[in-house]
Design a protein around this motif. Structure first.
Motif, PDB file in Angstrom:
ATOM      1  N   GLY A  34       0.785  -1.223   0.000  1.00  0.00           N
ATOM      2  CA  GLY A  34       0.000   0.000   0.000  1.00  0.00           C
ATOM      3  C   GLY A  34       0.814   1.267   0.000  1.00  0.00           C
ATOM      4  N   ASN A  37      -3.015   3.960   2.477  1.00  0.00           N
ATOM      5  CA  ASN A  37      -3.578   2.862   3.265  1.00  0.00           C
ATOM      6  C   ASN A  37      -2.647   1.667   3.139  1.00  0.00           C
ATOM      7  N   TRP A  39      -2.021  -2.491   3.990  1.00  0.00           N
ATOM      8  CA  TRP A  39      -2.689  -3.723   4.390  1.00  0.00           C
ATOM      9  C   TRP A  39      -1.674  -4.848   4.483  1.00  0.00           C
ATOM     10  N   THR A  41      -1.164  -9.087   4.774  1.00  0.00           N
ATOM     11  CA  THR A  41      -1.780 -10.372   4.478  1.00  0.00           C
ATOM     12  C   THR A  41      -0.754 -11.474   4.685  1.00  0.00           C
ATOM     13  N   CYS A  63      -8.572 -11.868  -1.121  1.00  0.00           N
ATOM     14  CA  CYS A  63      -9.203 -10.764  -0.408  1.00  0.00           C
ATOM     15  C   CYS A  63     -10.391 -10.245  -1.206  1.00  0.00           C
ATOM     16  N   GLU A  66     -12.865  -3.812  -0.867  1.00  0.00           N
ATOM     17  CA  GLU A  66     -13.371  -3.121   0.319  1.00  0.00           C
ATOM     18  C   GLU A  66     -13.380  -1.605   0.138  1.00  0.00           C
ATOM     19  N   LEU A  68     -13.077   1.923   2.906  1.00  0.00           N
ATOM     20  CA  LEU A  68     -12.436   2.243   4.183  1.00  0.00           C
ATOM     21  C   LEU A  68     -13.217   3.387   4.831  1.00  0.00           C
ATOM     22  N   SER A  71     -11.400   6.211   6.662  1.00  0.00           N
ATOM     23  CA  SER A  71     -10.193   6.729   6.035  1.00  0.00           C
ATOM     24  C   SER A  71     -10.466   8.060   5.344  1.00  0.00           C
TER      25      SER A  71
END
Length: 287
Positions: A34, A37, A39, A41, A63, A66, A68, A71
């Motif tokens: 990112g 943002n 992320w 995993t 995934c 999504e 946020l 945010s």
């Protein structure tokens, strides 16, 4: 019989403690991706290449798309998390600090396939996105056939503790794949005299041409030392192209296919592409 501990491991005193080698740490491996943002995993498989080129690719977990809500980025605001207008999972892999995402078959915009059996879902680089894989090597030991078969029969190992290493050579390159065993078939001597172990793992990365495709891998081993290794990857076809070839003569179909290339094709799952592998397979666990 030695009773397993609650996590499925043998008591420490009964464990083999001598390391046979090392492997990327899939029990604790992770990647951080990112920019604004971030992320994190898990790393669900690792594919290492040596020979004409030396590189390692790390596959993320699946995934969903999504938003946020809390945010300040373009995905922020509102009260919804899932992007219901994009109801699919995606996969990424990290290679040499760059992150690549596999296209979703429902919205892929590559040209329709030719006369062949279909196309693999392409991967594209996510520009401007940093990606760092954290998966250092860790000591392991390899199970011999009789030991792991007995542990499986007596429920003395958890499937989460069992990992698969497959190695093979092709085109001047050496490849090694590391993956957890997602499930394992094994023979029951109360019902048959044959003895076998058959782990299956997925999702993993497999090399095809100059790139990678997501797939699964299965290995069948027996107590005579024989083994079979197969990889499987999904192949997709453009729905419009497929219907045109079914319903129109070749000279008409070619023009129709050129016309549909001007619009977004819709792909569907055509079949599994099976890749026999002439290599070696080992089952291991981390120390």
């Amino acid at each position: 019989m030695i009773d397993p501990q609650p996590d499925g491991h043998l008591p420490v005193a009964a464990e083999k403690r001598t390391a046979d080698g090392t492997a990327p740490d899939l029990e604790h491996g992770r990647m951080i991706n990112g920019g604004e943002n971030l992320w994190m995993t898990e790393i669900q498989s690792v594919l290492a290449q040596s020979g004409t080129k030396k590189t390692t690719a790390y596959l993320s977990h699946e995934c969903r798309m999504e938003r946020l809500p809390h945010s300040e980025t373009y995905l922020g605001g509102g009260r919804e998390i899932f992007q219901k207008e994009k109801p699919w999972e995606f996969l990424t892999y990290t290679q040499e600090g760059r992150i690549y995402q596999f296209g979703n078959p429902a919205v892929m915009t590559v040209p329709p396939s030719s006369e062949g059996d279909g196309t693999f879902p392409p991967a594209f680089e996510i520009k401007g996105c940093n990606s760092q894989a954290h998966c250092p090597d860790r000591q392991i030991y390899y199970f011999d056939y009789d030991e792991i078969h007995e542990r499986l029969l007596s429920n003395q190992i958890s499937v989460r503790s069992l990992f698969l290493q497959v190695s093979w050579s092709t085109g001047g390159d050496d490849w090694t794949l590391y993956s957890p065993c997602r499930y394992v078939n094994f023979s029951n001597p109360a019902f048959q005299t044959s003895s076998y172990i058959q782990p299956i793992a997925g999702t993993v990365l497999m090399p095809v041409g100059d790139s990678f495709v997501p797939g699964s891998i299965a290995c069948s081993l027996n107590d005579k030392g024989d083994h079979i290794i197969e990889a499987s990857s999904r192949v997709f076809r453009d729905m419009a192209e497929w219907r045109i070839r079914q319903e129109q003569p070749p000279e008409v179909a070619r023009k129709s296919i050129r016309d549909v290339q001007q619009v977004m094709p819709t792909f569907f799952l055509s079949q599994d592409h099976i890749i026999p592998i002439n290599g070696t397979v080992r089952l291991y666990r981390y120390l």
